[in-house]
Design an enzyme around this catalytic site. Structure first.
Site, mmCIF file in Angstrom:
data_model
loop_
_atom_site.group_PDB
_atom_site.id
_atom_site.type_symbol
_atom_site.label_atom_id
_atom_site.label_comp_id
_atom_site.label_asym_id
_atom_site.label_seq_id
_atom_site.Cartn_x
_atom_site.Cartn_y
_atom_site.Cartn_z
ATOM 1 N N THR A 161 9.524 9.641 -3.322
ATOM 2 C CA THR A 161 8.222 10.873 -2.618
ATOM 3 C C THR A 161 8.071 12.156 -3.204
ATOM 4 O O THR A 161 9.130 12.899 -3.416
ATOM 5 C CB THR A 161 8.556 10.828 -1.186
ATOM 6 O OG1 THR A 161 8.558 9.342 -0.664
ATOM 7 C CG2 THR A 161 7.537 11.646 -0.390
ATOM 8 N N ARG A 189 4.417 -2.503 4.447
ATOM 9 C CA ARG A 189 5.552 -1.309 5.113
ATOM 10 C C ARG A 189 4.977 -0.055 4.909
ATOM 11 O O ARG A 189 4.459 0.453 3.790
ATOM 12 C CB ARG A 189 6.838 -1.567 4.498
ATOM 13 C CG ARG A 189 7.851 -0.741 5.037
ATOM 14 C CD ARG A 189 8.086 0.393 4.125
ATOM 15 N NE ARG A 189 9.134 1.253 4.502
ATOM 16 C CZ ARG A 189 9.152 2.532 4.088
ATOM 17 N NH1 ARG A 189 8.467 3.117 3.126
ATOM 18 N NH2 ARG A 189 9.957 3.434 4.526
HETATM 19 N N1 ASP Z 1 9.764 8.552 2.682
HETATM 20 C C1 ASP Z 1 9.293 7.561 1.987
HETATM 21 C C2 ASP Z 1 8.982 6.396 2.756
HETATM 22 O O1 ASP Z 1 9.828 6.147 3.428
HETATM 23 C C3 ASP Z 1 10.006 7.445 0.718
HETATM 24 C C4 ASP Z 1 10.967 8.225 -0.023
HETATM 25 O O2 ASP Z 1 10.702 9.425 0.440
HETATM 26 O O3 ASP Z 1 12.024 7.981 -0.305
HETATM 27 O O4 ASP Z 1 8.039 5.665 2.691
#
Ligand code: ASP
Length: 301
Positions: A161, A189
């Protein structure tokens, strides 16, 4: 109208960065901070700066956002993004959308609308209606991610992210977060990134925050708002550390966050091995760039 010193901070995700990806992570975060800073420097708004910075990261396959995002179970790029601004507490978000090149731009546009969170086809139709850049969903799949998905490879340095927080010269704060979610996630999701309070928060009275990490763990800790609330009596760097400490005390998982307070002071923390961060303000000639917090912070205003 008050005049404050603008500042911008970007992150490229809480993760482990392998040696061969250090340069790409640093270069991507540097370019994003420069793009956002160019907006702030010309008197643009914090929201415009956050959008400009995140668009750079969404175009860079080093990061898990936009083009080159990690693939879901069906081998598709399906993304979430959100933006919030601190003056009005306005927010906008898209989730589980495909074929939208810059989901952060859709999120920003949605700040002017009601409803403010649109998922899947509805988010995609919104992007088309507002003339945002759309493409075939396959066009967002990078070769590297496709190969990894095909081989179901264990991805150590999974791109993660991205996020950005900014303070503009009018004293307005904004936060944005954009993600391709988790590797092999089922269609539909949605993690924390599109959720106000979890993946991001901005309030001119306190600060702005963008988070990254295990969405299913970040949500119950309301990580972004937890970090923002800690600004009441802490420097942003302490507040970020405190929020991550609270997170690991309460739940299992990896997370990271970046913070700016309303005075323009900054901080960040993560319990993942690495998290690329870049920041820029007028006293610097070029963005300061890090791949993990242990690299001692130069004195931050
Ligand atoms: N926070 C993001 C999610 O759960 C993924 C991540 O930051 O790794 O979709």
């Amino acid at each position: 109208m008050k005049t404050v010193k603008p500042v911008i901070v970007v992150h490229g995700g809480a993760k482990t960065i392998s040696e061969d990806k250090v340069a790409a992570n640093q270069a991507g975060c540097r370019s994003a901070a420069e793009a956002g800073w160019a907006v702030l420097h010309q008197g643009g708004s914090a929201a415009a700066a956050v959008e400009a910075a995140i668009r750079v990261l969404e175009s860079d396959q080093t990061f898990n956002a936009g083009f080159g995002s990690t693939l879901n179970r069906e081998g598709e790029v399906e993304v979430d993004a959100a933006m919030m601004e601190g003056a009005t507490l306005g927010w906008g978000a898209v989730a589980a959308v495909q074929g939208v090149r810059h989901p952060i731009s859709a999120a920003r546009k949605l700040m002017e609308e009601k409803p403010r969170l649109l998922v899947a086809r509805s988010g995609e139709r919104f992007a088309i209606k507002h003339g945002l850049e759309v493409c075939a969903k396959e066009a967002l799949v990078s070769e590297e991610q496709y190969q990894e998905w095909k081989e179901e490879a264990e991805v150590v340095d999974r791109p993660n992210t991205v996020g950005c927080v900014a303070l503009d010269a009018d004293g307005n704060l904004a936060a944005g977060t954009s993600t391709g979610g988790t590797t092999g996630q089922p269609q539909g999701r949605v993690g924390d990134s599109a959720l106000v309070g979890c993946g991001l928060y901005a309030d001119n009275q306190s600060g702005a925050c963008s988070t990254t990490g295990d969405g299913e763990s970040i949500v119950p800790v309301v990580l972004a708002k937890t970090a923002i609330d800690a600004l009441k009596d802490k420097h942003p760097d302490e507040a970020a550390e405190w929020a991550i400490k609270t997170f690991i005390e309460r739940i299992e998982g990896e997370a990271g966050c970046i913070l700016i307070d309303h005075q323009g002071r900054i901080g960040w923390a993560h319990n993942s091995q690495d998290m690329a961060v870049a920041y820029m303000h007028e006293d610097l000639e070029q963005p300061a760039v890090f791949t993990c917090k242990d690299q001692t912070l130069a004195t931050i205003a």
